[in-house]
Design an enzyme around this catalytic site. Structure first.
Site, short mmCIF file in Angstrom:
data_model
loop_
_atom_site.label_atom_id
_atom_site.label_comp_id
_atom_site.label_asym_id
_atom_site.label_seq_id
_atom_site.Cartn_x
_atom_site.Cartn_y
_atom_site.Cartn_z
N ASP A 39 83.40 -25.46 -54.33
CA ASP A 39 84.52 -26.52 -55.20
C ASP A 39 85.70 -26.57 -54.78
O ASP A 39 86.31 -26.03 -54.30
CB ASP A 39 84.09 -26.50 -56.94
CG ASP A 39 84.48 -27.35 -57.78
OD1 ASP A 39 84.47 -28.79 -57.82
OD2 ASP A 39 85.19 -27.19 -58.64
N ASN A 41 86.85 -30.12 -53.34
CA ASN A 41 86.78 -30.78 -51.97
C ASN A 41 87.59 -31.97 -52.33
O ASN A 41 88.00 -32.38 -50.91
CB ASN A 41 85.26 -30.45 -51.42
CG ASN A 41 84.54 -29.33 -50.88
OD1 ASN A 41 85.47 -28.66 -50.41
ND2 ASN A 41 83.19 -29.50 -50.91
N ASN A 88 75.11 -34.53 -59.64
CA ASN A 88 75.82 -34.75 -58.38
C ASN A 88 75.65 -36.43 -58.41
O ASN A 88 75.99 -37.82 -58.00
CB ASN A 88 76.69 -34.41 -57.26
CG ASN A 88 77.63 -33.24 -57.61
OD1 ASN A 88 77.45 -32.06 -56.62
ND2 ASN A 88 77.95 -33.15 -58.78
#
Length: 261
Positions: A39, A41, A88
């Site tokens: 997590d 990025n 996502n």
């Protein structure tokens, strides 16, 4: 090339500290299965002034190959990387998803050709583009029969959907056997459900690590992590260091695991 922005003394102390951490960890201490929620990025890319999140996702993917070598070198047997959730896919902008899918495909192909690692896709292939599905299937075929680190690539993955899919499979199998719902209700056990998950036959994760300081599971291995230990790292995904990982393992080793207590 040496990173000249870091004082030599600080780099030397860091290396000595890292070696000391590694020496203190013995094979019998190691978790068998580590889950990694990569997590941060996007924040990493934004902080460095990049125009798109793709730069952060590429840096995060490169870090995950590095992370896998750390795990392999310590003798960890199974690693699950949470690379792309079904949420996502539903809620991120299409241009970001398109870039991320390409990055994941490159990562899957890369790690399937490195060392003697064995690759398995865990997730719902039906929600993925055919090109990515083909790359994941090719990675599985290429590494079938290898005996090294077992790597689950969680792509198009959702923990709740996984449980629903497991239950659907159980019901279908039961129906084909001609049995009643009452019989199924009597037979149903946690072990039966576990056997029908995407990770059926694998050990549950002993340790789940998440980067970026966020302290939530985000629908990751909800069933399998019922008794897992959790460790949250402040570093954003691409900034994760081996020393951060070794600290997580050291913290895990120092805990007294309680299964339901």
């Amino acid at each position: 090339m040496k990173n000249t922005t870091e004082p030599i003394g600080r780099g030397l102390l860091y290396n000595l500290y890292q070696k000391r951490l590694r020496r203190a960890l013995t094979p019998e201490m190691m978790p068998h299965h580590v889950g990694m929620i990569i997590d941060g990025n996007r924040r990493w890319a934004k902080q460095l002034g990049y125009e798109t999140a793709a730069h952060g996702h590429r840096a995060g993917a490169a870090k995950m190959r590095e992370f896998l070598t750390w795990c392999d070198d310590l003798g960890i047997e199974v690693v699950t990387l949470y690379l792309l959730s079904s949420d996502n896919l539903a809620h991120r902008a299409s241009d970001e998803i398109d870039a991320l899918i390409e990055i994941i495909a490159d990562l899957a192909d890369d790690v399937s050709r490195f060392r003697d690692w064995r690759i398995k896709h865990v997730g719902n292939s039906g929600c993925l583009p055919e090109q990515l599905t083909q790359v994941l299937e090719a990675a599985e075929r290429r590494t079938d029969g290898k005996n090294g680190l077992h790597i689950n690539l969680a792509v198009g993955y959702g923990g709740r959907t996984e449980i629903v899919d497991a239950m659907r499979e159980i019901v279908r199998e039961h129906e084909l056997e001609g049995r009643s719902l009452e019989e199924l209700a009597d037979m149903l056990t946690p072990d039966m459900i576990g056997e029908h998950l995407y990770t059926g036959g694998q050990p549950d994760p002993d340790l789940v690590i998440r980067t970026s300081g966020e302290q939530r599971l985000s629908d990751f291995m909800l069933w399998q992590s019922a008794h897992s230990e959790f460790y949250f790292v402040e570093a954003l995904g691409p900034d994760l260091r081996e020393v951060d990982f070794l600290r997580a393992i050291r913290d895990y080793v120092g805990r007294s695991r309680r299964f339901g207590g």
